[in-house]
Each structure stands twice: as C-alpha cells, then as structure tokens.
Design a protein around this motif. Structure first.
Motif, PDB file in Angstrom:
ATOM      1  N   UNK A  30       0.893  -1.158  -0.052  1.00  0.00           N
ATOM      2  CA  UNK A  30      -0.027  -0.065   0.061  1.00  0.00           C
ATOM      3  C   UNK A  30       0.886   1.060  -0.069  1.00  0.00           C
ATOM      4  N   UNK A  31       1.918   1.227   0.708  1.00  0.00           N
ATOM      5  CA  UNK A  31       2.737   2.313   0.828  1.00  0.00           C
ATOM      6  C   UNK A  31       3.378   2.644  -0.391  1.00  0.00           C
ATOM      7  N   UNK A  32       4.130   1.438  -1.159  1.00  0.00           N
ATOM      8  CA  UNK A  32       4.458   1.685  -2.278  1.00  0.00           C
ATOM      9  C   UNK A  32       3.667   2.317  -3.384  1.00  0.00           C
ATOM     10  N   UNK A  33       2.485   1.663  -3.492  1.00  0.00           N
ATOM     11  CA  UNK A  33       1.569   2.147  -4.533  1.00  0.00           C
ATOM     12  C   UNK A  33       1.238   3.871  -4.255  1.00  0.00           C
ATOM     13  N   UNK A  34       1.144   4.333  -3.037  1.00  0.00           N
ATOM     14  CA  UNK A  34       1.014   5.547  -2.722  1.00  0.00           C
ATOM     15  C   UNK A  34       2.258   6.262  -3.004  1.00  0.00           C
ATOM     16  N   UNK A  43       7.454   2.046 -11.392  1.00  0.00           N
ATOM     17  CA  UNK A  43       7.272   0.663 -10.872  1.00  0.00           C
ATOM     18  C   UNK A  43       8.232   0.551  -9.696  1.00  0.00           C
ATOM     19  N   UNK A  44       7.772  -0.576  -8.746  1.00  0.00           N
ATOM     20  CA  UNK A  44       8.863  -0.834  -7.769  1.00  0.00           C
ATOM     21  C   UNK A  44       8.577  -2.156  -7.184  1.00  0.00           C
ATOM     22  N   UNK A  45       9.518  -2.710  -6.483  1.00  0.00           N
ATOM     23  CA  UNK A  45       9.459  -3.971  -5.864  1.00  0.00           C
ATOM     24  C   UNK A  45      10.520  -3.863  -4.615  1.00  0.00           C
ATOM     25  N   UNK A  46      10.015  -4.835  -3.868  1.00  0.00           N
ATOM     26  CA  UNK A  46      10.789  -4.946  -2.359  1.00  0.00           C
ATOM     27  C   UNK A  46      11.446  -6.205  -2.167  1.00  0.00           C
ATOM     28  N   UNK A  47      12.695  -6.323  -1.880  1.00  0.00           N
ATOM     29  CA  UNK A  47      13.206  -7.530  -1.254  1.00  0.00           C
ATOM     30  C   UNK A  47      13.743  -7.412  -0.181  1.00  0.00           C
ATOM     31  N   UNK A  48      13.173  -8.511   0.777  1.00  0.00           N
ATOM     32  CA  UNK A  48      13.755  -8.843   2.022  1.00  0.00           C
ATOM     33  C   UNK A  48      15.070  -9.526   1.962  1.00  0.00           C
ATOM     34  N   UNK A  49      16.072  -9.695   2.533  1.00  0.00           N
ATOM     35  CA  UNK A  49      17.415 -10.019   2.533  1.00  0.00           C
ATOM     36  C   UNK A  49      17.743 -10.620   3.791  1.00  0.00           C
ATOM     37  N   UNK A  59       6.959  -7.886  -2.152  1.00  0.00           N
ATOM     38  CA  UNK A  59       5.635  -6.928  -2.866  1.00  0.00           C
ATOM     39  C   UNK A  59       6.299  -6.518  -4.095  1.00  0.00           C
ATOM     40  N   UNK A  60       5.421  -6.142  -4.913  1.00  0.00           N
ATOM     41  CA  UNK A  60       5.821  -5.367  -6.159  1.00  0.00           C
ATOM     42  C   UNK A  60       4.570  -4.728  -6.761  1.00  0.00           C
ATOM     43  N   UNK A  61       4.769  -3.757  -7.537  1.00  0.00           N
ATOM     44  CA  UNK A  61       3.439  -2.799  -8.071  1.00  0.00           C
ATOM     45  C   UNK A  61       3.927  -2.187  -9.425  1.00  0.00           C
ATOM     46  N   UNK A  62       2.918  -2.384 -10.216  1.00  0.00           N
ATOM     47  CA  UNK A  62       3.051  -1.926 -11.777  1.00  0.00           C
ATOM     48  C   UNK A  62       4.201  -2.479 -12.215  1.00  0.00           C
ATOM     49  N   UNK A  63       4.581  -3.709 -12.376  1.00  0.00           N
ATOM     50  CA  UNK A  63       5.578  -4.372 -13.048  1.00  0.00           C
ATOM     51  C   UNK A  63       5.133  -4.498 -14.314  1.00  0.00           C
ATOM     52  N   UNK A  64       6.120  -4.127 -15.235  1.00  0.00           N
ATOM     53  CA  UNK A  64       5.865  -4.511 -16.829  1.00  0.00           C
ATOM     54  C   UNK A  64       5.671  -5.957 -17.033  1.00  0.00           C
ATOM     55  N   UNK A  65       5.096  -6.539 -18.237  1.00  0.00           N
ATOM     56  CA  UNK A  65       4.870  -7.874 -18.459  1.00  0.00           C
ATOM     57  C   UNK A  65       6.008  -8.515 -18.279  1.00  0.00           C
ATOM     58  N   UNK A  66       7.544  -8.101 -18.893  1.00  0.00           N
ATOM     59  CA  UNK A  66       8.535  -8.829 -18.885  1.00  0.00           C
ATOM     60  C   UNK A  66       9.222  -9.217 -17.546  1.00  0.00           C
ATOM     61  N   UNK A  67       8.809  -8.345 -16.707  1.00  0.00           N
ATOM     62  CA  UNK A  67       9.349  -8.399 -14.991  1.00  0.00           C
ATOM     63  C   UNK A  67       8.374  -9.321 -14.357  1.00  0.00           C
ATOM     64  N   UNK A  68       6.872  -9.457 -14.649  1.00  0.00           N
ATOM     65  CA  UNK A  68       6.007 -10.100 -13.869  1.00  0.00           C
ATOM     66  C   UNK A  68       5.838 -11.297 -14.630  1.00  0.00           C
ATOM     67  N   UNK A 132      16.988  -4.958   6.705  1.00  0.00           N
ATOM     68  CA  UNK A 132      15.698  -5.689   6.207  1.00  0.00           C
ATOM     69  C   UNK A 132      15.717  -6.132   4.766  1.00  0.00           C
ATOM     70  N   UNK A 133      16.101  -5.392   3.970  1.00  0.00           N
ATOM     71  CA  UNK A 133      16.221  -5.396   2.666  1.00  0.00           C
ATOM     72  C   UNK A 133      16.395  -4.138   1.690  1.00  0.00           C
ATOM     73  N   UNK A 134      15.751  -4.593   0.517  1.00  0.00           N
ATOM     74  CA  UNK A 134      15.962  -3.393  -0.597  1.00  0.00           C
ATOM     75  C   UNK A 134      14.624  -2.755  -1.033  1.00  0.00           C
ATOM     76  N   UNK A 135      14.406  -1.678  -1.368  1.00  0.00           N
ATOM     77  CA  UNK A 135      13.487  -0.777  -2.057  1.00  0.00           C
ATOM     78  C   UNK A 135      14.034  -0.702  -3.485  1.00  0.00           C
ATOM     79  N   UNK A 136      13.464  -1.116  -4.485  1.00  0.00           N
ATOM     80  CA  UNK A 136      13.797  -0.724  -5.763  1.00  0.00           C
ATOM     81  C   UNK A 136      12.725  -0.115  -6.821  1.00  0.00           C
ATOM     82  N   UNK A 137      13.021   1.164  -7.515  1.00  0.00           N
ATOM     83  CA  UNK A 137      12.003   1.624  -8.201  1.00  0.00           C
ATOM     84  C   UNK A 137      12.529   1.913  -9.610  1.00  0.00           C
TER      85      UNK A 137
END
Length: 370
Positions: A30-34, A43-49, A59-68, A132-137
């Motif tokens: 929800x926070x990433x969408x906002x 687009x963005x995605x989060x890794x826990x490491x 979690x991930x939001x608005x990934x293009x077809x190639x990544x989803x 905790x991990x990474x936020x990628x956008x």
C-alpha cells in the motif's frame, strides 16, 4: 517550493499508512503504491534479505509484463549489483544502479514488454543498525534519477524501515504473550482436568476390584479404559501447549512426545541440529501433529523420523507403514491437522508435501530454508 510541499505531503500520507499497518506485506504494498502515484517513479519492488544473504520478493507494484512473467521469475532469479552491494554492506543510501542482470535477463527472454524499463534505483530498508532488504524503483526510458528523487526515495525507505521494525517488535510481543497464555492453559489443564481424569481412573480401577458382578466389572473396565484414553489425549494437549522437552533438544522433545502418545519412534539425523528457537519450535509442532496423525489414523504404533540439515535447508520426513489415505496434491486439504502443518511450514518460507496411498503408509516431507 510547490514541489517540495507536495513531497512533504506525500511523505506525511505514507507515514500515516505505515503507522496504521499491522500486516507487513500488505502495508508495504500500500505504501509503495502511494509513493509511485505521487512521484515520477512508475514501478517498484521490495526484496527482504536475510542474514545469509537470501532474497525474498515480498511485494511489487506496476511491474511490466517482462518482469512479472511467470510469477516474477526473472526478479526472483539471478544476480544484481544492488543485492551484491547490500550483501557486502557497501550500500548505505539511495543509488542509481548502472546494470541489473535481472532486468537484462527479462528483456532478453522476450516474454513481454519491458515498458522501456532498463535500469532502476535502489535504497536499503533499515532501522538504525538493523537491515531488512531493498526497495527498488524504476521508470521508462530512465537511466539515472536526480539527487532530489533519490533523496525522496531515501525518506520513504526510512519510513518503511521504521514500520518494519515496529511490526517486528509487535510480533515478538505477541509471540511472548501467546507463549505465556499457552503456559497458563497448560498449568490449568494439568492442575484441574488432568487430575480429575486421573482420579476417575483410580476410582474405576477400585470399582473393578471391589465389584463381584461381572457386568458391573466390565462397565468399570470400560470407564477405566475411556478415562485412560482421555488422560493420554490431555497429556498430549498439554505438551502441545507447553513442550517442556525443548530445553534438552529438539529430538529429545520429539522422542518424549512419541512416548506419551504411545508410539515407537525410529530416528535418523544427518547434520548438526542447531536452529533458532522459532525454527526449532516450528519443527517440533509439525512433528507433534504428524505423530498425532499416525496415532489416530495410521493404525500402527511405530513411525520413523528423519532430519537432514544442509547449508541452506532443513528436511524433515515423518514416515509410517499404516493404512494410508488417498491424497491429491491439487485438491484443497480437508484435514485441519494437515492444513496446520502446511501453514506452519509456509510461515517459515518452507513447503509441506505428502505421499500416501491406501494400505501403503504415509510420508510427510517438510522443507524449511535455513
């Protein structure tokens, strides 16, 4: 000035979302969408490491077809400079990533459009010294993001890290409260119901010895047997609530529980059994439920358990040669016991599978990441 005010308002709204959230992954999504709606990032995605460097796409939001494609296969597999830098503790702020093998592999596979996304920015998620991990956008046709955009990314990552820490502490407090409640229930059952059942057993035994009437003797014997069965069930329940044997080791606790429920247990161990307490209790709870199923449904009094520990996984196998059952892995599990086992394994990022057939026994296979 107007842009700065918009960013402050955006961060305020995200902070409110994160402060209200109680379920980790839903809160982050929800926070990433906002964040994406209020910025130029698309687009963005989060890794826990984890401590061993293993990544989990949470979690991930608005990934293009190639990544989803194929359940985000290319994001979950392969390497990336951001993850390598994080593992080597060389990533401490929001940065532009020049080359991402995951994105490159997805584009080369040609399983859908990449929406002109070729690069991404990254920022570590942390609270104080705890990481905790990474936020990628990412955004279409963008190789580098501005310092202002990276500063905004750092701000939201700081908020997310604080929220992750808060929920982690809340979950720890809930686990402590749950353990205390289990201990209280176990004490109450032992001091009240357990003692009453034991008294009924003694009374029924005395009735058998004192009565001269054959029918009455038989009735008292049946009461004694039923009460003894109930006493066994009660002791097993108390152990499920409060496994006393875990302080002496996982296998000793499992062996003691098997003895309580009347099973002869053959044990084979490969590797060193030194687990975090949460993994140890999960394995014990799964073994408990599996042994309960053997006692109640298999029609045998013997079972075998195997634990194999590798550098990355723990494999637990519980096997019996009992009556078995028809099992279709594609269908929803009907037994609450089997579903409980699967849920416990899933909570730890693991899997639970069964192999069974009528009159050919049952084999439970648990795999947990370690």
């Amino acid at each position: 000035m107007q842009k700065e005010q918009a960013n402050v308002l955006l961060l305020k709204e995200i902070a409110e979302l994160l402060n209200e959230g109680t379920e980790m992954f839903a809160m982050l999504e929800t926070a990433l969408k906002k964040f994406l709606m209020g910025t130029n990032f698309e687009t963005g995605w989060i890794f826990f490491i984890d401590e061993k460097g293993r990544t989990q796409l949470v979690t991930h939001v608005n990934l293009p077809e190639a990544l989803s494609h194929n359940n985000c296969h290319y994001l979950k597999k392969g390497g990336c400079f951001c993850v390598s830098s994080y593992r080597n503790e060389k990533l401490d702020k929001a940065s532009n990533i020049i080359a991402c093998q995951r994105i490159e592999s997805a584009i080369e596979a040609n399983n859908g459009s990449s929406n002109a996304i070729t690069h991404h920015a990254t920022v570590p998620l942390q609270s104080g010294q705890e990481r905790f991990g990474l936020l990628n956008v990412a955004s279409p046709n963008t190789i580098r993001f501005t310092d202002a955009e990276l500063a905004l990314l750092e701000s939201v990552a700081f908020q997310m890290g604080s929220a992750i820490k808060r929920i982690g502490l809340t979950q720890q407090a809930q686990e402590v409260a749950l353990a205390q409640e289990r201990n209280r229930l176990a004490r109450d059952l032992h001091d009240s119901v357990n003692q009453l059942l034991f008294s009924v057993t003694l009374t029924a035994r005395a009735g058998v010895e004192m009565s001269q009437d054959a029918l009455i003797k038989e009735t008292f014997k049946e009461i004694q047997q039923l009460t003894q069965d109930a006493l066994t069930e009660m002791r097993a329940l108390i152990w499920q609530l409060r496994p006393k044997g875990l302080e002496t080791g996982l296998m000793e606790a499992i062996k003691a529980y098997a003895e309580i429920v009347g099973l002869t247990l053959n044990v084979t161990v490969s590797g060193v059994l030194q687990f975090p307490s949460r993994i140890e209790e999960t394995l014990f709870r799964i073994a408990q439920e599996a042994l309960n199923n053997v006692r109640k449904h298999a029609g045998v009094t013997e079972a075998s358990i195997y634990i194999t520990v590798t550098a990355t996984d723990i494999l637990l196998v519980v096997r019996d040669s009992g009556r078995g059952f028809d099992f279709d892995a594609s269908e929803q599990l009907l037994s609450m016991g089997l579903q409980s086992i699967r849920d416990r394994a899933k909570e730890m990022g693991g899997t639970a599978d069964w192999v069974s057939a009528i009159d050919k026994g049952t084999e439970l296979l648990i795999r947990l990441p370690y």
